[in-house]
Scaffold this motif. Sequence first.
Motif, PDB file in Angstrom:
ATOM      1  N   THR A  36      43.162  43.814  39.351  1.00  0.00           N
ATOM      2  CA  THR A  36      42.939  45.076  38.646  1.00  0.00           C
ATOM      3  C   THR A  36      44.134  45.389  37.750  1.00  0.00           C
ATOM      4  N   ASP A  37      43.901  46.257  36.770  1.00  0.00           N
ATOM      5  CA  ASP A  37      44.976  46.668  35.870  1.00  0.00           C
ATOM      6  C   ASP A  37      46.051  47.443  36.630  1.00  0.00           C
ATOM      7  N   ASP A  38      45.621  48.216  37.645  1.00  0.00           N
ATOM      8  CA  ASP A  38      46.594  48.987  38.422  1.00  0.00           C
ATOM      9  C   ASP A  38      47.582  48.079  39.145  1.00  0.00           C
ATOM     10  N   GLU A  39      47.020  47.021  39.714  1.00  0.00           N
ATOM     11  CA  GLU A  39      47.856  46.059  40.423  1.00  0.00           C
ATOM     12  C   GLU A  39      48.888  45.477  39.453  1.00  0.00           C
ATOM     13  N   PHE A  70      43.997  37.095  34.651  1.00  0.00           N
ATOM     14  CA  PHE A  70      45.451  37.161  34.795  1.00  0.00           C
ATOM     15  C   PHE A  70      46.043  38.017  33.686  1.00  0.00           C
ATOM     16  N   ALA A  71      47.272  38.460  33.942  1.00  0.00           N
ATOM     17  CA  ALA A  71      47.961  39.281  32.950  1.00  0.00           C
ATOM     18  C   ALA A  71      49.082  38.462  32.335  1.00  0.00           C
ATOM     19  N   LEU A  72      49.293  38.672  31.050  1.00  0.00           N
ATOM     20  CA  LEU A  72      50.407  38.017  30.376  1.00  0.00           C
ATOM     21  C   LEU A  72      51.398  39.108  29.992  1.00  0.00           C
ATOM     22  N   LEU A  73      52.613  39.002  30.514  1.00  0.00           N
ATOM     23  CA  LEU A  73      53.614  40.031  30.270  1.00  0.00           C
ATOM     24  C   LEU A  73      54.673  39.496  29.319  1.00  0.00           C
ATOM     25  N   THR A 121      45.687  41.107  28.908  1.00  0.00           N
ATOM     26  CA  THR A 121      45.019  40.512  30.060  1.00  0.00           C
ATOM     27  C   THR A 121      43.912  39.564  29.619  1.00  0.00           C
ATOM     28  N   PHE A 122      43.778  38.503  30.381  1.00  0.00           N
ATOM     29  CA  PHE A 122      42.691  37.540  30.197  1.00  0.00           C
ATOM     30  C   PHE A 122      41.592  37.904  31.192  1.00  0.00           C
ATOM     31  N   PRO A 123      40.345  37.995  30.785  1.00  0.00           N
ATOM     32  CA  PRO A 123      39.802  37.695  29.458  1.00  0.00           C
ATOM     33  C   PRO A 123      39.618  38.940  28.574  1.00  0.00           C
ATOM     34  N   ASP A 124      40.004  40.130  29.074  1.00  0.00           N
ATOM     35  CA  ASP A 124      39.683  41.368  28.340  1.00  0.00           C
ATOM     36  C   ASP A 124      40.235  41.392  26.910  1.00  0.00           C
ATOM     37  N   ASP A 125      41.502  40.947  26.747  1.00  0.00           N
ATOM     38  CA  ASP A 125      42.125  41.060  25.430  1.00  0.00           C
ATOM     39  C   ASP A 125      42.020  39.787  24.612  1.00  0.00           C
TER      40      ASP A 125
END
Length: 584
Positions: free
Chosen positions: A251-254, A192-195, A287-291
């Motif tokens: 995806t990051d694009d999404e 998931f992304a955290l904005l 983004t989880f878990p990348d960052d």
Amino acid sequence: MLPESRARSEQEAGRAVESDGFPEETPESQEVTRQLQESEQRYRSLFENNVDVVVTFGLEGKFLQMNRATEQLLGIPAKELVGTPFLQMIVPERRAHSEREFFRVLEGTPVQYQTAVYNRRREVIDLHVTVIPIHYEGEITGIHCIGKDITKQKQLERKLNQLAYFDPLTGLPNRNSLDTNLSRQVGERRKFALLALDLDRLKAVNETWGREAGDRLLKIIAHRLRDFLPSSADFFRNSGDDFIVTYYCDTDDECLGFARSLEARLRDPVVLGEIELSITSRIGISTFPDDGIDPDALLRKADTAMFAARRNGRNRVAFYRDVKSKDDARQFQLEIALRSAIANDELSLAFQPQIDLATGEVHGLEALLRWLHPQHGQVPPDQFIPVAEESGLIHEIGMWVIEAACRQAVEWNHAGLGNLPVSVNISIHQFYDDEFAGQLENVIRVSGMDPSRLVLEITESISSNSDVVVAQLHRFKAIGVRIAIDDFGTGYSSLRYLKDFPVDYLKIDRSFVDHLESNEKERRLVATITALAHNFGLQTIAEGTETAEQVAIMRELGADHAQGYHFSRPLAPDALVSWLAARA
Ligand code: C2E
Ligand code: CA
Ligand code: CA
């Protein structure tokens, strides 16, 4: 014991009818009849005058009999209720549960639970009910239900919950909800992304048209976003004009597409009375878990990205991974500033008291390092200690801490404040440094500190390499200092190591405290830790106790001492002296 007395009175009433058939009444049978009447009356009065709802149901769940309290609470007279099924009174979302419980009672199990019913005016009434089977000659013949009206209590609970988890201005979930939500989301292990979203103009609106206009703007934005967001997104007000959105994406694009559409929606003009405004926003994304895999890291990184987006004129959306090198640059700047921190007199110590839970007296103090950066202000130790460790500065800074702590302790002792033990935190890098023990001895000697009054706090992670560790710990003990294992429970050490370690204190990590009130397993774990510690001759210190209740539970579970905001935050030396004086 309503059911028994009822059952008994029914049985005995049965016998009384039989005895009526005898031509002569003996004195014994008269006595029995009198007792029966009395018990019947007692039951009636308990039933009729009870302030709680008391109802008898037939086996198919229809009202048979009810007391006045029931009629009053529901606003429906008994004659209307008799023969109707209870289930239709229950609010729809509780029906299935109430029905299941009813069947359990039919199988002979008394149950207690909370439910909610409608009254005549279709208002919801919360009830705590006790439902019990009526046994007669070994068979279940009906069901008793006693219900307590808990509507007020429930309303209060909902209100408190609302206050604790929602922002009163916008009605959005607040920082507390965010924390809970993030912990759950990282547990799910799904990308998931955290904005982190920040409004550009709020400050200007507040200053130009007043706070009221600013508040209206926030409300409008909050509602607009809430309507816009898909169900795979959650939305929180973190603080001020700082919002957080979490969004499941593959995806990051999404994710970028989503962030851009969010930003565009925000740019639509906002009408505030006479004024029409265009609001711009900046969005930073981690983004989880990348960052990162823990909530704090994700929040911090989304923030870093947001700041970068703000600096960048055109791009209003930034990913953490694209601004990372600038984050490294900040570390580098911190390191440069830290190099001159000692010489520039920017370091100081704060002291946090540790309280003896048996006597309520101050047991000792923990010295915590503070850095006042000339431009950034106070930098939290969690941020600069890692920089000091990576750069090797920790050796010099760590020794400064010990020196300063000893100097302060000796000074207080001379001033008649008592010979309170002082703890200092030792980094793992210092611990493994061969020169450390010699320098420590030297500092203690020069300062005139009583070594038995100095406690070295060492984090639990040392226990991984145990032979070297035990040898090193013995060197420290030979100097006469005491040793505490810090943050116990967070690392990987097993309690088994403790018996080989010449250690004096075990500090139970703050993370345990958070779950004590609700979690029985956690409590048992803490009780086991304290019991084992005592078994090995160690004293325990509960860290991070923030409420009287937490302190009480920790005492009950066997902790010897406690430290935390409930007693005091870490205090500058002067403030600590006043704090001590105020207690005396
Ligand atoms: P720590 O050793 O576990 O220190 C306790 C931290 O918890 C302190 O944060 C303290 O302010 C905070 N705290 C105390 N009571 C409560 C409470 O009731 N609730 C909450 N939420 N927090 C509480 P601080 O001062 O920011 O220090 C953070 C960490 O930085 C320390 O954790 C320690 O690991 C490290 N540190 C601080 N000073 C030094 C030092 O001189 N040398 C080294 N190597 N590390 C240090
Ligand atoms: Ca500590
Ligand atoms: Ca600690």
